[in-house]
Write an enzyme that holds these catalytic residues in place. Structure first.
Site, PDB file in Angstrom:
ATOM      1  N   SER A  37       0.827  -1.208   0.000  1.00  0.00           N
ATOM      2  CA  SER A  37       0.000   0.000   0.000  1.00  0.00           C
ATOM      3  C   SER A  37       0.863   1.261   0.000  1.00  0.00           C
ATOM      4  CB  SER A  37      -0.929   0.008   1.216  1.00  0.00           C
ATOM      5  OG  SER A  37      -0.209  -0.183   2.405  1.00  0.00           O
ATOM      6  N   ASN A 124      -2.340  -2.879  12.971  1.00  0.00           N
ATOM      7  CA  ASN A 124      -3.798  -2.726  12.877  1.00  0.00           C
ATOM      8  C   ASN A 124      -4.306  -1.505  13.641  1.00  0.00           C
ATOM      9  OD1 ASN A 124      -3.622  -5.022  11.392  1.00  0.00           O
ATOM     10  ND2 ASN A 124      -4.587  -6.375  12.899  1.00  0.00           N
ATOM     11  N   THR A 169     -39.349  27.070 -10.575  1.00  0.00           N
ATOM     12  CA  THR A 169     -39.612  25.686 -10.183  1.00  0.00           C
ATOM     13  C   THR A 169     -39.795  24.954 -11.504  1.00  0.00           C
ATOM     14  OG1 THR A 169     -42.000  26.034 -10.066  1.00  0.00           O
ATOM     15  CG2 THR A 169     -40.777  26.357  -8.017  1.00  0.00           C
ATOM     16  N   HIS A 170     -39.358  23.713 -11.554  1.00  0.00           N
ATOM     17  CA  HIS A 170     -39.347  22.951 -12.817  1.00  0.00           C
ATOM     18  C   HIS A 170     -38.525  23.667 -13.893  1.00  0.00           C
ATOM     19  CE1 HIS A 170     -42.910  20.854 -11.097  1.00  0.00           C
ATOM     20  NE2 HIS A 170     -43.219  22.064 -10.696  1.00  0.00           N
ATOM     21  N   SER A 291     -12.547  27.888 -27.148  1.00  0.00           N
ATOM     22  CA  SER A 291     -12.651  26.722 -28.013  1.00  0.00           C
ATOM     23  C   SER A 291     -11.584  26.832 -29.087  1.00  0.00           C
ATOM     24  CB  SER A 291     -14.031  26.670 -28.656  1.00  0.00           C
ATOM     25  OG  SER A 291     -13.971  25.884 -29.833  1.00  0.00           O
ATOM     26  N   LYS A 297     -16.456  31.222 -28.364  1.00  0.00           N
ATOM     27  CA  LYS A 297     -16.807  30.477 -27.155  1.00  0.00           C
ATOM     28  C   LYS A 297     -16.082  30.964 -25.902  1.00  0.00           C
ATOM     29  CE  LYS A 297     -19.097  27.154 -26.887  1.00  0.00           C
ATOM     30  NZ  LYS A 297     -18.909  25.797 -27.397  1.00  0.00           N
ATOM     31  N   ASN A 299     -16.171  29.018 -22.363  1.00  0.00           N
ATOM     32  CA  ASN A 299     -16.784  27.856 -21.728  1.00  0.00           C
ATOM     33  C   ASN A 299     -16.545  27.805 -20.217  1.00  0.00           C
ATOM     34  OD1 ASN A 299     -17.645  26.912 -24.240  1.00  0.00           O
ATOM     35  ND2 ASN A 299     -15.694  25.867 -24.598  1.00  0.00           N
ATOM     36  N   GLU A 304     -18.280  22.846 -14.999  1.00  0.00           N
ATOM     37  CA  GLU A 304     -18.623  21.511 -15.513  1.00  0.00           C
ATOM     38  C   GLU A 304     -17.835  20.429 -14.782  1.00  0.00           C
ATOM     39  OE1 GLU A 304     -18.971  21.652 -20.071  1.00  0.00           O
ATOM     40  OE2 GLU A 304     -17.977  23.512 -19.515  1.00  0.00           O
ATOM     41  N   GLN A 336      -7.326  -2.351   3.702  1.00  0.00           N
ATOM     42  CA  GLN A 336      -6.266  -1.521   3.112  1.00  0.00           C
ATOM     43  C   GLN A 336      -6.817  -0.699   1.940  1.00  0.00           C
ATOM     44  OE1 GLN A 336      -2.081  -2.857   2.977  1.00  0.00           O
ATOM     45  NE2 GLN A 336      -2.442  -3.127   0.787  1.00  0.00           N
ATOM     46  N   LYS A 339      -8.221   3.560   1.868  1.00  0.00           N
ATOM     47  CA  LYS A 339      -7.550   4.866   1.805  1.00  0.00           C
ATOM     48  C   LYS A 339      -7.733   5.611   0.491  1.00  0.00           C
ATOM     49  CE  LYS A 339      -4.335   2.839   4.902  1.00  0.00           C
ATOM     50  NZ  LYS A 339      -5.096   1.580   4.702  1.00  0.00           N
TER      51      LYS A 339
HETATM   52  N1  ARG Z   1      -1.143  -1.501   5.141  1.00  0.00           N
HETATM   53  C1  ARG Z   1      -2.132  -2.035   6.054  1.00  0.00           C
HETATM   54  C2  ARG Z   1      -3.470  -1.297   5.834  1.00  0.00           C
HETATM   55  O1  ARG Z   1      -3.458  -0.267   5.258  1.00  0.00           O
HETATM   56  C3  ARG Z   1      -1.703  -1.834   7.451  1.00  0.00           C
HETATM   57  C4  ARG Z   1      -2.244  -2.859   8.402  1.00  0.00           C
HETATM   58  C5  ARG Z   1      -1.660  -4.189   8.113  1.00  0.00           C
HETATM   59  N2  ARG Z   1      -2.061  -5.146   9.065  1.00  0.00           N
HETATM   60  C6  ARG Z   1      -1.937  -6.440   8.831  1.00  0.00           C
HETATM   61  N3  ARG Z   1      -2.323  -7.257   9.751  1.00  0.00           N
HETATM   62  N4  ARG Z   1      -1.436  -6.895   7.727  1.00  0.00           N
HETATM   63  O2  ARG Z   1      -4.500  -1.755   6.234  1.00  0.00           O
END
Ligand code: ARG
Length: 472
Positions: A37, A124, A169-170, A291, A297, A299, A304, A336, A339
């Protein structure tokens, strides 16, 4: 520090830093690639170091590591922070994630003391802590941005508190409102977006650190102390929950999705207002693009794109909900995948807020055109009906019917209501007097909407001033 002979130390050196003696061989390239990760969680480096500093201070306070070790750890982490800051840190996929990258570098710099840092914690609880800290920082930044946008909108609202525009409205002309009133509607939405973030922040502000892998730890750790050090209100109460829920991230994404929807609606209005048939507002060169083929144009690309960013933000929410929905307690590697959606949504949200604020500050309202269309399309028909009720004491339904006939008459003649002469008015409702014309103007219409929260210019000016005061 224990003094281990070199030969002895090498025998104890793990083939793999994370899981040590249990494994004889390294992972396949694919295993390493899918497992890592570090490509994205390096974003957590500040939070990871902050958590480790708190943890080390606590370990020293309870005597699990020596004061010298803590000093070494502190110095090592500061040096690593400087390396990362300067772009000199080499992130290694073989070390999987930000936690192992920093820990391995720490041990390379300071030796044994670095290896003692992971006492009484696990990746963890570490990742749960880092991620909460990151989301908390993101919330603080986004709240400041939302307030900046609210200020910009309230400022324009004050300027245009009395400038009429057609209210729809609408997307059909309904009744005149003021442009300031329209802008303040978004200020209210944004204030609730801000409130959702504040609520999420309150609930997430508990420290998972010390929950360890899932069951807590046998070391006499002081979780109150680490919680305090990191600005958390308290430690989390259940170790299984602490390492395995990501509801704080989901609340963040939920708030993001709702806010992005608000921003997208405003972006859509900018697109409409900028279009040639409308021309209610004008954006300068700073917030438009041209454009390559059509020289005329101008834009509204930024608007958007804000409208489009809603898609990825909604996608992020659905992605993480889906990751989490089938996971038995406690931690699973699925998590994992929490994120990237959060990082991506936070970035898209921040950029959208900045772009909308930029456009709100940049735009010039074409008040003449807005005023013209505010009165078009029989926009004051309700005012006429209300007059029949108020002055002639007609029941509202009868007044509505009579007004409808007058609108049909005007439409057939291709004129506005105020262009019908008194005889024509009286052909539909004999009681009508020339006083009727005083309620048919756009200015009279908006000025009459004095009910709390209504569009009367005095209301709007007061509300805008209140917001500006509250946000100053
Ligand atoms: N890179 C892991 C995550 O983002 C960290 C935790 C890893 N824990 C494990 N028991 N392998 O979740």
């Amino acid at each position: 520090m224990t003094d281990t002979p070199d030969s002895e130390r090498r025998r104890n050196e793990p083939a793999n830093l994370q899981w040590g003696g249990r494994f004889a061989a390294g992972p396949s390239a694919i295993m390493q690639q899918i497992n890592a990760s570090i490509g994205f969680d390096r974003k957590l480096w500040r939070q990871d170091i902050r958590g480790s500093l708190a943890h080390a201070a606590m370990l020293a306070a309870i005597g699990l590591i020596s004061a010298e070790d803590e000093v070494a750890i502190r110095g090592g982490l500061a040096a690593i922070a400087a390396e990362i800051e300067a772009g000199r840190f080499v992130f290694d996929e073989a070390l999987e994630d930000i936690h192992m990258n920093i820990e391995a570098r720490l041990t390379a710099r300071i030796g044994e003391a670095g290896k003692r840092l992971h006492t009484g914690r696990s990746r963890n609880d570490q990742v749960a802590t880092d991620f909460r800290l990151w989301v908390r920082d993101a919330i603080d930044g986004l709240v400041a941005q939302i307030e900046g946008l609210m200020r910009a909108m309230a400022g324009q609202a004050l300027v245009h508190a009395a400038d009429p525009m057609p209210g729809f409205t609408h997307l059909q002309t309904a009744q005149p409102v003021t442009f300031g009133h329209h802008l303040l509607a978004y200020v209210e939405m944004l204030s609730r977006d801000r409130g959702r973030l504040a609520d999420a922040r309150k609930r997430l502000n508990e420290s998972p650190l010390g929950s360890a892998a899932l069951a807590g730890t046998s070391f006499p750790i002081d979780r109150e102390m680490t919680a305090r050090e990191m600005g958390f209100d308290r430690p989390t109460a259940n170790s299984l929950d602490a390492v395995s829920d990501r509801d704080f991230a989901l609340e963040f994404l939920g708030a993001a999705a709702i806010s992005a929807m608000h921003l997208s609606r405003f972006a859509e209005e900018i697109v409409i207002w900028c279009s040639a048939p409308y021309r209610f507002i004008r954006l300068t060169d700073a917030f438009t693009t041209g454009s390559s083929i059509m020289p005329q144009k101008r834009n509204p690309d930024a608007a958007e794109l804000v409208r489009a960013k809603t898609g990825r933000i909604n996608g992020s929410l659905v992605a993480l909900l889906t990751v989490m929905k089938g996971l038995p307690l406690a931690y699973a590697k699925d998590m994992q995948e929490d994120k990237e959606p959060v990082f991506d949504a936070a970035e898209a949200w921040a950029l959208s807020l900045a772009a909308i604020e930029g456009m709100v500050r940049d735009m010039t309202a074409n008040t003449v055109r807005m005023r013209r269309f505010a009165g078009a399309g029989f926009a004051t028909a309700t005012d006429l009906a209300d007059w029949l009720v108020r002055v002639l004491k007609l029941p509202f339904r009868s007044a509505h019917h009579a007004t409808g006939r007058l609108v049909a008459l005007a439409e057939a003649r291709g004129v506005e209501l105020a262009d019908l002469n008194l005889a024509e008015m009286q052909s539909v409702e004999p009681g009508i007097t020339s006083e009727i014309y005083s309620v048919l103007t756009v200015e009279a219409s908006v000025a009459s909407r004095t009910s709390f929260g209504g569009t009367a210019p005095d209301n709007v000016a007061a509300a805008a001033a209140r917001w500006l005061e509250a946000l100053s």
